[in-house]
Design a protein around this motif. Sequence first.
Motif, PDB file in Angstrom:
ATOM      1  N   VAL A  75      13.649 -29.578  19.193  1.00  0.00           N
ATOM      2  CA  VAL A  75      13.508 -30.413  18.265  1.00  0.00           C
ATOM      3  C   VAL A  75      14.758 -30.220  16.936  1.00  0.00           C
ATOM      4  O   VAL A  75      15.035 -31.086  16.724  1.00  0.00           O
ATOM      5  CB  VAL A  75      11.988 -30.077  17.599  1.00  0.00           C
ATOM      6  N   LEU A  76      15.008 -28.878  16.930  1.00  0.00           N
ATOM      7  CA  LEU A  76      16.275 -28.465  15.916  1.00  0.00           C
ATOM      8  C   LEU A  76      17.329 -28.536  16.623  1.00  0.00           C
ATOM      9  O   LEU A  76      18.332 -28.583  15.831  1.00  0.00           O
ATOM     10  CB  LEU A  76      15.813 -27.425  15.340  1.00  0.00           C
ATOM     11  N   GLY A  77      17.498 -28.382  17.753  1.00  0.00           N
ATOM     12  CA  GLY A  77      18.809 -28.452  18.501  1.00  0.00           C
ATOM     13  C   GLY A  77      19.585 -27.472  18.124  1.00  0.00           C
ATOM     14  O   GLY A  77      20.687 -27.229  18.087  1.00  0.00           O
ATOM     15  N   ALA A  78      18.798 -26.072  17.892  1.00  0.00           N
ATOM     16  CA  ALA A  78      19.364 -24.777  17.537  1.00  0.00           C
ATOM     17  C   ALA A  78      18.501 -23.773  17.920  1.00  0.00           C
ATOM     18  O   ALA A  78      17.499 -23.872  18.525  1.00  0.00           O
ATOM     19  CB  ALA A  78      19.326 -24.743  15.871  1.00  0.00           C
ATOM     20  N   PRO A  79      19.208 -22.546  18.130  1.00  0.00           N
ATOM     21  CA  PRO A  79      18.297 -21.234  18.687  1.00  0.00           C
ATOM     22  C   PRO A  79      17.242 -20.937  17.685  1.00  0.00           C
ATOM     23  O   PRO A  79      17.454 -20.976  16.395  1.00  0.00           O
ATOM     24  CB  PRO A  79      19.583 -20.250  18.720  1.00  0.00           C
ATOM     25  N   VAL A  80      16.062 -20.550  18.386  1.00  0.00           N
ATOM     26  CA  VAL A  80      14.978 -20.242  17.605  1.00  0.00           C
ATOM     27  C   VAL A  80      14.724 -18.966  18.169  1.00  0.00           C
ATOM     28  O   VAL A  80      14.337 -18.643  19.304  1.00  0.00           O
ATOM     29  CB  VAL A  80      13.854 -21.155  17.647  1.00  0.00           C
ATOM     30  N   VAL A  81      14.174 -17.845  17.247  1.00  0.00           N
ATOM     31  CA  VAL A  81      13.519 -16.547  17.657  1.00  0.00           C
ATOM     32  C   VAL A  81      12.181 -16.396  16.964  1.00  0.00           C
ATOM     33  O   VAL A  81      12.150 -16.583  15.664  1.00  0.00           O
ATOM     34  CB  VAL A  81      14.610 -15.479  17.347  1.00  0.00           C
ATOM     35  N   LEU A  82      11.406 -15.884  17.882  1.00  0.00           N
ATOM     36  CA  LEU A  82      10.187 -15.437  17.265  1.00  0.00           C
ATOM     37  C   LEU A  82      10.081 -13.850  17.482  1.00  0.00           C
ATOM     38  O   LEU A  82      10.298 -12.977  18.338  1.00  0.00           O
ATOM     39  CB  LEU A  82       8.945 -15.565  18.198  1.00  0.00           C
ATOM     40  N   GLU A  83      10.024 -13.250  16.114  1.00  0.00           N
ATOM     41  CA  GLU A  83      10.153 -11.840  16.194  1.00  0.00           C
ATOM     42  C   GLU A  83       8.736 -11.117  15.560  1.00  0.00           C
ATOM     43  O   GLU A  83       8.274 -11.866  14.856  1.00  0.00           O
ATOM     44  CB  GLU A  83      11.302 -11.299  15.319  1.00  0.00           C
ATOM     45  N   THR A  84       8.743  -9.919  15.898  1.00  0.00           N
ATOM     46  CA  THR A  84       7.369  -9.148  15.227  1.00  0.00           C
ATOM     47  C   THR A  84       7.893  -8.559  13.750  1.00  0.00           C
ATOM     48  O   THR A  84       9.186  -8.786  13.441  1.00  0.00           O
ATOM     49  CB  THR A  84       7.277  -7.717  16.024  1.00  0.00           C
ATOM     50  N   PRO A  85       6.988  -8.160  12.936  1.00  0.00           N
ATOM     51  CA  PRO A  85       7.336  -7.734  11.614  1.00  0.00           C
ATOM     52  C   PRO A  85       8.256  -6.553  11.667  1.00  0.00           C
ATOM     53  O   PRO A  85       9.101  -6.398  10.797  1.00  0.00           O
ATOM     54  CB  PRO A  85       5.951  -7.065  11.266  1.00  0.00           C
ATOM     55  N   GLY A  86       8.612  -5.674  13.002  1.00  0.00           N
ATOM     56  CA  GLY A  86       9.637  -4.826  12.959  1.00  0.00           C
ATOM     57  C   GLY A  86      10.743  -5.210  13.634  1.00  0.00           C
ATOM     58  O   GLY A  86      11.799  -4.560  14.033  1.00  0.00           O
ATOM     59  N   ARG A  87      10.866  -6.718  13.621  1.00  0.00           N
ATOM     60  CA  ARG A  87      12.199  -7.389  14.065  1.00  0.00           C
ATOM     61  C   ARG A  87      12.301  -6.946  15.660  1.00  0.00           C
ATOM     62  O   ARG A  87      13.569  -7.266  15.971  1.00  0.00           O
ATOM     63  CB  ARG A  87      13.395  -7.100  13.077  1.00  0.00           C
ATOM     64  N   GLU A  88      11.636  -6.889  16.462  1.00  0.00           N
ATOM     65  CA  GLU A  88      11.713  -6.953  17.880  1.00  0.00           C
ATOM     66  C   GLU A  88      11.254  -8.358  18.312  1.00  0.00           C
ATOM     67  O   GLU A  88      10.643  -9.120  17.847  1.00  0.00           O
ATOM     68  CB  GLU A  88      10.804  -5.855  18.495  1.00  0.00           C
ATOM     69  N   ASN A 117      22.536 -10.357  20.237  1.00  0.00           N
ATOM     70  CA  ASN A 117      23.004  -9.069  20.085  1.00  0.00           C
ATOM     71  C   ASN A 117      22.836  -8.526  18.570  1.00  0.00           C
ATOM     72  O   ASN A 117      22.966  -9.215  17.709  1.00  0.00           O
ATOM     73  CB  ASN A 117      24.587  -9.103  20.447  1.00  0.00           C
ATOM     74  N   GLY A 118      22.438  -7.156  18.718  1.00  0.00           N
ATOM     75  CA  GLY A 118      22.304  -6.587  17.204  1.00  0.00           C
ATOM     76  C   GLY A 118      21.158  -7.537  16.270  1.00  0.00           C
ATOM     77  O   GLY A 118      21.371  -7.773  15.280  1.00  0.00           O
ATOM     78  N   TRP A 119      20.143  -8.135  17.075  1.00  0.00           N
ATOM     79  CA  TRP A 119      19.310  -8.865  16.467  1.00  0.00           C
ATOM     80  C   TRP A 119      18.467  -8.336  15.161  1.00  0.00           C
ATOM     81  O   TRP A 119      18.535  -8.866  14.184  1.00  0.00           O
ATOM     82  CB  TRP A 119      18.204  -9.301  17.331  1.00  0.00           C
ATOM     83  N   ALA A 120      17.877  -7.102  15.155  1.00  0.00           N
ATOM     84  CA  ALA A 120      17.632  -6.522  14.085  1.00  0.00           C
ATOM     85  C   ALA A 120      18.142  -6.638  12.867  1.00  0.00           C
ATOM     86  O   ALA A 120      17.817  -6.955  11.815  1.00  0.00           O
ATOM     87  CB  ALA A 120      16.905  -5.263  14.399  1.00  0.00           C
ATOM     88  N   ALA A 121      19.679  -6.074  13.025  1.00  0.00           N
ATOM     89  CA  ALA A 121      20.093  -6.095  11.874  1.00  0.00           C
ATOM     90  C   ALA A 121      20.625  -7.356  11.195  1.00  0.00           C
ATOM     91  O   ALA A 121      20.890  -7.670  10.258  1.00  0.00           O
ATOM     92  CB  ALA A 121      21.722  -5.360  12.343  1.00  0.00           C
ATOM     93  N   ARG A 122      20.927  -8.381  12.581  1.00  0.00           N
ATOM     94  CA  ARG A 122      21.246  -9.560  11.858  1.00  0.00           C
ATOM     95  C   ARG A 122      19.953 -10.283  11.102  1.00  0.00           C
ATOM     96  O   ARG A 122      20.115 -11.002  10.243  1.00  0.00           O
ATOM     97  CB  ARG A 122      21.757 -10.710  13.098  1.00  0.00           C
TER      98      ARG A 122
END
Length: 507
Positions: free
Chosen positions: A178-191, A207-212
């Motif tokens: 729908v957004l035409g963009a990447p979407v991420v579902l993360e845990t509260p710990g950013r995993e 790459n480096g998702w938690a820091a990003r």
Amino acid sequence: MSAIHTDRPDAVALPSVRDVLQVEAVRRGGPEVLVGGDALDVPVRWAHVSDSDQVADLLEGGELLLTTAAGWSGSDAALRAMANSLADAGVAGIVVELGNRFAVAPPALVAACRARGLALIALERVVKFVSVTEAVHRQIIAGQLEALQERQRLHELFTELSLRGAPADTVVRETARVLGAPVVLETPGREVVTADARDAVASDVLNGWAARSRADAELLAVPVQARGVRWGTLVALPGAAHPAGVMTVLETAATTLALARLADGPAAWAALPAREIVEAIAGGRHTGVDDVSARIEAAGLPLRGRMLSVLVAERVEAAAVAAVVGSLTSSDADVRALGAVFDGDGVIVVSSARELTPDELSRAAEGLPAGLAIGAPASSVAELLASMRPARLLAARLGAGEVRRVDDRPLTRLVTELGDDHRLQEHSERMLAPLIRYDEQYGGDLVRVLRAVVAHPGNRTAAAGASHLSRSVFYQRLALIADLLDADLDDGETLAALHLALLALAG
């Protein structure tokens, strides 16, 4: 990551100052942009016509001011004050018709607007402001209607996903579409629970998702929560605008995810990263080493300075895989693992600071209805990917309770690496055909007896025991095998060739 917020409903699909400049009624005035840049992207909530120098007191913000400036003072100080008052009032921009009050745009006004980032457009020719306001208001109303229609479509889409119990990865995939963009579902710990890179490269996203996730101010995010419990965050990377508003899309999707989480419990989310990684490694569903590396690290398995390995058990259920993972990780906090069932086989990926011991592997395999094959230790994801096929092929040759390392079985490893090479299959057929024909014709057990012989070279007593035959019957079978094959079963090279043929036959 930007603060979690919601789009103002009536500001979602408004035209920008830049859009207004494309209106035919404005173009007829020969518009010249004196202050533009980012200021032209400000949304226009309304078009207001006034020549008063006190107009700022009548505005609420978001208006595009259309003026001849007939009531304005010509002094530099007054013009700077005028620009500042309009900027303070939150106007979207100023359109000044030249020729009545000012022949050219006053430099003091231009400088003040530039200092405040306020769009300033000069019209060289006279236009009917009523035509401009009508055209702009039509744009605004059309945009709001489109936004309402898009919100209705979103409601229908995500309601349907909720009613059919769509899993989290499906919801995230639809959100990205729908957004035409990447979407991420993360845990509260950013995993990362699950992600859809859309048209981007997965490794560039993860790459480096938690820091990003912690630091990138361009990310838009909404919590996935219900009943006072927050389970994670739904994050969208920068993309095109959406008529209903990006935040509206994310909030609707987050509500769907929360409802699914309430219905399915935590196990559904916990299984997603493992399933996606196992499908990538075992099924080749990836775009390369960088892709797999990014997914593994985003799921919480460290790679740098770690020993990686893959474990395979043929034909097991998800509960058995979970038991192996639990056994490996419960006794040592420095061992991280995840696993899932792929194509009927249990596949476990392990990241550890050291090599797993035989005792640890034996305990993990307890209760498995199949053997456990351990791939060659890997220091990189490329080596891990290469170890997958030999481990799966070895697993197919193991009996229940057996625990074997690919590296401990050099001949087996050779066969698994050769895979379906036709020369290996021809070798197996050529050497074993007489025994196979005999067993098929007489219901014999010669192939089984030969397996026992090669498994216990030089120890006929052990081979007879493995065949579950008396010594006398075993030696009768042995003599028959030697006659049918016209081979010396005490010759080492012959036994090695027969062993290779039997391994190929099992594959």
